[in-house]
Design a protein around this motif. Structure first.
Motif, PDB file in Angstrom:
ATOM      1  N   ALA A  40       0.582  -1.282  -0.305  1.00 44.26           N
ATOM      2  CA  ALA A  40       0.356  -0.340   0.082  1.00 44.26           C
ATOM      3  C   ALA A  40       0.851   1.524   0.630  1.00 44.26           C
ATOM      4  O   ALA A  40      -0.436   2.283  -0.479  1.00 44.26           O
ATOM      5  CB  ALA A  40      -1.332   0.483   1.261  1.00 44.26           C
ATOM      6  N   HIS A  41       2.571   1.107   0.435  1.00 43.53           N
ATOM      7  CA  HIS A  41       2.775   2.314   0.852  1.00 43.53           C
ATOM      8  C   HIS A  41       2.964   2.905  -0.802  1.00 43.53           C
ATOM      9  O   HIS A  41       4.095   3.685  -1.115  1.00 43.53           O
ATOM     10  CB  HIS A  41       3.596   2.037   1.479  1.00 43.53           C
ATOM     11  CG  HIS A  41       5.146   1.395   0.840  1.00 43.53           C
ATOM     12  ND1 HIS A  41       6.225   1.296   0.828  1.00 43.53           N
ATOM     13  CD2 HIS A  41       5.062  -0.219   1.122  1.00 43.53           C
ATOM     14  CE1 HIS A  41       7.338   0.518   0.576  1.00 43.53           C
ATOM     15  NE2 HIS A  41       5.652  -0.399   0.135  1.00 43.53           N
ATOM     16  N   THR A  42       3.026   2.258  -1.642  1.00 42.38           N
ATOM     17  CA  THR A  42       3.698   2.073  -3.237  1.00 42.38           C
ATOM     18  C   THR A  42       2.622   2.706  -3.874  1.00 42.38           C
ATOM     19  O   THR A  42       3.383   3.312  -5.074  1.00 42.38           O
ATOM     20  CB  THR A  42       4.150   1.005  -3.846  1.00 42.38           C
ATOM     21  OG1 THR A  42       3.012   0.053  -4.390  1.00 42.38           O
ATOM     22  CG2 THR A  42       4.809   0.060  -2.555  1.00 42.38           C
ATOM     23  N   VAL A  43       1.202   3.531  -2.888  1.00 46.73           N
ATOM     24  CA  VAL A  43       0.539   3.948  -4.034  1.00 46.73           C
ATOM     25  C   VAL A  43       0.557   5.493  -4.151  1.00 46.73           C
ATOM     26  O   VAL A  43       1.370   6.261  -3.757  1.00 46.73           O
ATOM     27  CB  VAL A  43      -1.002   3.906  -3.108  1.00 46.73           C
ATOM     28  CG1 VAL A  43      -0.921   5.040  -1.787  1.00 46.73           C
ATOM     29  CG2 VAL A  43      -2.158   4.223  -3.916  1.00 46.73           C
ATOM     30  N   LYS A  44       0.562   6.104  -5.924  1.00 45.31           N
ATOM     31  CA  LYS A  44       0.567   7.642  -5.616  1.00 45.31           C
ATOM     32  C   LYS A  44      -0.539   8.062  -6.988  1.00 45.31           C
ATOM     33  O   LYS A  44      -0.895   6.860  -7.619  1.00 45.31           O
ATOM     34  CB  LYS A  44       1.919   7.025  -7.051  1.00 45.31           C
ATOM     35  CG  LYS A  44       2.393   8.477  -7.305  1.00 45.31           C
ATOM     36  CD  LYS A  44       3.787   7.728  -8.025  1.00 45.31           C
ATOM     37  CE  LYS A  44       4.683   9.094  -8.223  1.00 45.31           C
ATOM     38  NZ  LYS A  44       5.653   9.417  -8.698  1.00 45.31           N
ATOM     39  N   LEU A  45      -1.026   8.593  -5.778  1.00 47.14           N
ATOM     40  CA  LEU A  45      -1.743   9.357  -6.446  1.00 47.14           C
ATOM     41  C   LEU A  45      -1.926  11.001  -6.381  1.00 47.14           C
ATOM     42  O   LEU A  45      -2.366  11.690  -6.343  1.00 47.14           O
ATOM     43  CB  LEU A  45      -3.487   9.234  -5.260  1.00 47.14           C
ATOM     44  CG  LEU A  45      -4.070   8.105  -5.007  1.00 47.14           C
ATOM     45  CD1 LEU A  45      -4.751   7.713  -3.606  1.00 47.14           C
ATOM     46  CD2 LEU A  45      -4.533   8.170  -6.613  1.00 47.14           C
ATOM     47  N   GLY A  46      -0.584  11.456  -6.951  1.00 45.53           N
ATOM     48  CA  GLY A  46      -0.094  12.760  -7.218  1.00 45.53           C
ATOM     49  C   GLY A  46       0.914  13.155  -7.445  1.00 45.53           C
ATOM     50  O   GLY A  46       1.866  12.119  -7.136  1.00 45.53           O
ATOM     51  N   ASP A  47       1.943  13.607  -8.105  1.00 45.29           N
ATOM     52  CA  ASP A  47       2.824  14.066  -8.200  1.00 45.29           C
ATOM     53  C   ASP A  47       3.879  14.385  -6.989  1.00 45.29           C
ATOM     54  O   ASP A  47       2.928  14.715  -6.154  1.00 45.29           O
ATOM     55  CB  ASP A  47       3.131  14.885  -8.944  1.00 45.29           C
ATOM     56  CG  ASP A  47       3.303  14.302 -10.616  1.00 45.29           C
ATOM     57  OD1 ASP A  47       2.956  13.300 -11.050  1.00 45.29           O
ATOM     58  OD2 ASP A  47       2.270  15.350 -11.533  1.00 45.29           O
ATOM     59  N   ALA A  48       5.246  13.977  -6.427  1.00 40.03           N
ATOM     60  CA  ALA A  48       5.693  14.148  -5.215  1.00 40.03           C
ATOM     61  C   ALA A  48       5.642  15.676  -4.802  1.00 40.03           C
ATOM     62  O   ALA A  48       5.496  16.174  -4.221  1.00 40.03           O
ATOM     63  CB  ALA A  48       6.931  13.488  -5.162  1.00 40.03           C
ATOM     64  N   SER A  49       5.554  16.375  -5.988  1.00 42.01           N
ATOM     65  CA  SER A  49       5.915  18.073  -5.946  1.00 42.01           C
ATOM     66  C   SER A  49       4.228  18.249  -5.192  1.00 42.01           C
ATOM     67  O   SER A  49       4.592  19.287  -5.056  1.00 42.01           O
ATOM     68  CB  SER A  49       6.513  18.855  -7.186  1.00 42.01           C
ATOM     69  OG  SER A  49       5.620  17.983  -8.202  1.00 42.01           O
ATOM     70  N   SER A  50       4.067  17.910  -5.731  1.00 46.23           N
ATOM     71  CA  SER A  50       2.445  18.404  -5.025  1.00 46.23           C
ATOM     72  C   SER A  50       1.130  18.066  -4.431  1.00 46.23           C
ATOM     73  O   SER A  50       0.534  18.193  -4.186  1.00 46.23           O
ATOM     74  CB  SER A  50       1.583  18.345  -6.902  1.00 46.23           C
ATOM     75  OG  SER A  50       1.143  17.543  -7.812  1.00 46.23           O
ATOM     76  N   THR A  51       1.467  16.744  -3.734  1.00 40.19           N
ATOM     77  CA  THR A  51       0.907  15.339  -3.379  1.00 40.19           C
ATOM     78  C   THR A  51       2.006  15.176  -2.071  1.00 40.19           C
ATOM     79  O   THR A  51       3.404  14.736  -2.257  1.00 40.19           O
ATOM     80  CB  THR A  51       0.568  14.503  -3.661  1.00 40.19           C
ATOM     81  OG1 THR A  51      -0.562  14.615  -4.899  1.00 40.19           O
ATOM     82  CG2 THR A  51      -0.250  13.334  -3.433  1.00 40.19           C
ATOM     83  N   THR A  52       1.276  15.020  -0.773  1.00 45.61           N
ATOM     84  CA  THR A  52       2.970  14.637   0.292  1.00 45.61           C
ATOM     85  C   THR A  52       1.774  13.226   0.435  1.00 45.61           C
ATOM     86  O   THR A  52       1.051  12.953   0.734  1.00 45.61           O
ATOM     87  CB  THR A  52       2.585  15.567   1.865  1.00 45.61           C
ATOM     88  OG1 THR A  52       2.659  16.853   1.122  1.00 45.61           O
ATOM     89  CG2 THR A  52       3.242  14.682   2.209  1.00 45.61           C
ATOM     90  N   HIS A  53       3.499  12.621   0.226  1.00 46.86           N
ATOM     91  CA  HIS A  53       2.550  11.184   0.785  1.00 46.86           C
ATOM     92  C   HIS A  53       2.779  10.106   2.394  1.00 46.86           C
ATOM     93  O   HIS A  53       4.775  10.264   1.945  1.00 46.86           O
ATOM     94  CB  HIS A  53       3.420   9.700  -0.695  1.00 46.86           C
ATOM     95  CG  HIS A  53       2.574  10.243  -2.318  1.00 46.86           C
ATOM     96  ND1 HIS A  53       2.843  10.517  -3.134  1.00 46.86           N
ATOM     97  CD2 HIS A  53       1.426   9.442  -2.478  1.00 46.86           C
ATOM     98  CE1 HIS A  53       1.229  10.933  -3.301  1.00 46.86           C
ATOM     99  NE2 HIS A  53       1.275   9.691  -3.858  1.00 46.86           N
ATOM    100  N   LEU A  54       2.284   9.952   3.108  1.00 44.79           N
ATOM    101  CA  LEU A  54       2.816   9.053   4.033  1.00 44.79           C
ATOM    102  C   LEU A  54       2.495   7.449   4.197  1.00 44.79           C
ATOM    103  O   LEU A  54       1.340   8.203   3.931  1.00 44.79           O
ATOM    104  CB  LEU A  54       2.303  10.528   5.137  1.00 44.79           C
ATOM    105  CG  LEU A  54       1.999  12.086   5.123  1.00 44.79           C
ATOM    106  CD1 LEU A  54       1.184  12.731   6.601  1.00 44.79           C
ATOM    107  CD2 LEU A  54       3.947  12.237   4.718  1.00 44.79           C
ATOM    108  N   SER A  55       3.307   7.243   4.998  1.00 44.58           N
ATOM    109  CA  SER A  55       3.011   5.902   5.124  1.00 44.58           C
ATOM    110  C   SER A  55       2.692   5.191   6.851  1.00 44.58           C
ATOM    111  O   SER A  55       3.961   5.644   7.237  1.00 44.58           O
ATOM    112  CB  SER A  55       3.873   5.110   4.141  1.00 44.58           C
ATOM    113  OG  SER A  55       3.094   3.802   4.666  1.00 44.58           O
TER     114      SER A  55
END
Length: 386
Positions: free
Chosen positions: A120-135
């Motif tokens: 689940a931590h590999t999910v990508k729902l936006g670019d790293a420049s505009s989306t903050t991905h926390l796991s």
């Protein structure tokens, strides 16, 4: 935000252990949020954690690969994998999971918070420049990374597929801005396998509810040993039966799982009475904790919510000196930790239970409350999303 690993800070050490109120991440106000979990079962510990995260972020849209038929959780958006026969076989579905997470939705979110014990931590729902991905990580997938203590991936024929999936796991997670681990055990594995730092935020346990047993239950004789959990090989319930026999005390096994028939055969040959409680409800489980002399937990667990629930009821734990028990059990004060898997060594710990004070055992469990989890998660999210 940078994709480089952040310096580690241990939330569990830096915040008060018993906050008085549930906080809400201020930085998420007005922002679109996706909450992501693996598959959603009915009673698992990771599902409990996901519910608490969702409580903190009520505006979040919740995504899962699929939910089990007996999981009556509303508001979950299932992936396309849920419409295939693979939903009935986690092992068969595993190689496809990274693809599913990358094709989950065309929507893009400001913040994505994943609850991960596989991919689940590999999910990508936006670019790293505009989306903050926390796991929030319950564990790097044990059957991929840790077959030495989880036999589900230990088959020699799976060595090459494991290595391939390990490479995929690392490559597809470079966009994650920050990790939180449910224990120091998992924190160390994240550093070893993914070469990333993580804060430590122990899972929430409903310690107040388990501690508030009726007066009648407080007076129970505590004349049996207890084993609780899913009846699968790495949980070592065969060893639990052997420990009870070595200690000469009746045993209650509470849970369910594919090993039930095998465990019942072992129980028939045991020299002590063994009673099975299949899928006990929450109230029944609390009564079982309160009536037990000790919880037997001879398993290398990532964290282990069950031992904390037992301690909240004043019930000591006898288990392995490994994994999460090193954080949840104080050896010689709230239970006894054993280095070996010899039933006699665990039985020796059972015989010493009378040395422990039930009120001290229960007091220790308060450190793992849901309010504490909420405060630490809020601090972490606000720190990473500011």
């Amino acid at each position: 935000m940078s994709e480089q690993p952040r310096p580690n800070f241990d939330v569990a050490e830096s915040l008060p252990r018993q906050p008085t109120a549930r906080a809400t991440p201020a930085t998420l106000t007005g922002r679109s949020v996706a909450l992501v979990h693996e598959w959603f079962g009915a009673t698992g510990g990771s599902e409990q954690v996901f519910r608490h995260i969702a409580d903190l972020v009520p505006q979040g849209e919740r995504f899962v690969l699929w939910k089990d038929r007996d999981a009556s959780e509303p508001g979950l958006r299932e992936s396309w994998l849920s419409r295939t026969p693979l939903r009935h076989s986690k092992a068969a579905a595993l190689p496809l999971m990274p693809l599913v997470w990358r094709t989950l939705s065309r929507r893009r979110f400001d913040v994505v918070i994943s609850s991960s014990h596989a991919f689940a931590h590999t999910v990508k729902l936006g670019d790293a420049s505009s989306t903050t991905h926390l796991s929030y990580v319950h564990a790097p997938a044990r059957y991929i990374w840790s077959p030495d203590f989880d036999g589900r991936g230990a088959n020699p024929l799976l060595t090459l597929p494991r290595r391939v999936l390990q490479g995929i796991d690392v490559r597809l997670s470079t966009h994650v801005h920050a990790y939180a681990a449910n224990s120091r055990e998992v924190q160390a594995r994240i550093r070893r396998y993914w070469h990333r730092d993580a804060v430590v935020i122990n899972p929430p346990v409903d310690v107040e509810w388990f501690a508030a047993a009726p007066t009648a239950d407080r007076a129970q004789a505590r004349d049996y040993l207890l084993g609780v959990g899913r009846w699968i090989p790495y949980k070592n319930f065969d060893l639990v039966i052997a420990v009870a026999a070595a200690a000469g005390m009746p045993l209650v096994l509470a849970g369910s799982g594919p090993q039930e028939a095998q465990l019942r055969r072992l129980a028939e040959r045991a020299t002590v009475p063994v009673t099975f409680e299949v899928r006990p409800g929450r109230e029944r489980l609390r009564r079982l904790y309160w009536g037990a002399r000790a919880l037997l937990f001879p398993v290398h667990e990532d964290f282990g919510i069950i031992p904390v629930e037992a301690q909240a009821c004043g019930t000591p734990v006898v288990g392995l000196r490994r994994g999460g028990l090193l954080e949840t059990v104080v050896d010689g004060s709230t239970g006894f930790l054993v280095d070996s898997t010899d039933p006699a060594d665990h039985a020796a710990g059972v015989r010493r239970i009378g040395e422990l004070a039930a009120d001290r055992v229960a007091a220790h469990a308060v450190a793992f409350s849901a309010a504490r989890f909420a405060a630490e998660m809020t601090t972490w999210i606000d720190h990473e999303c500011r």
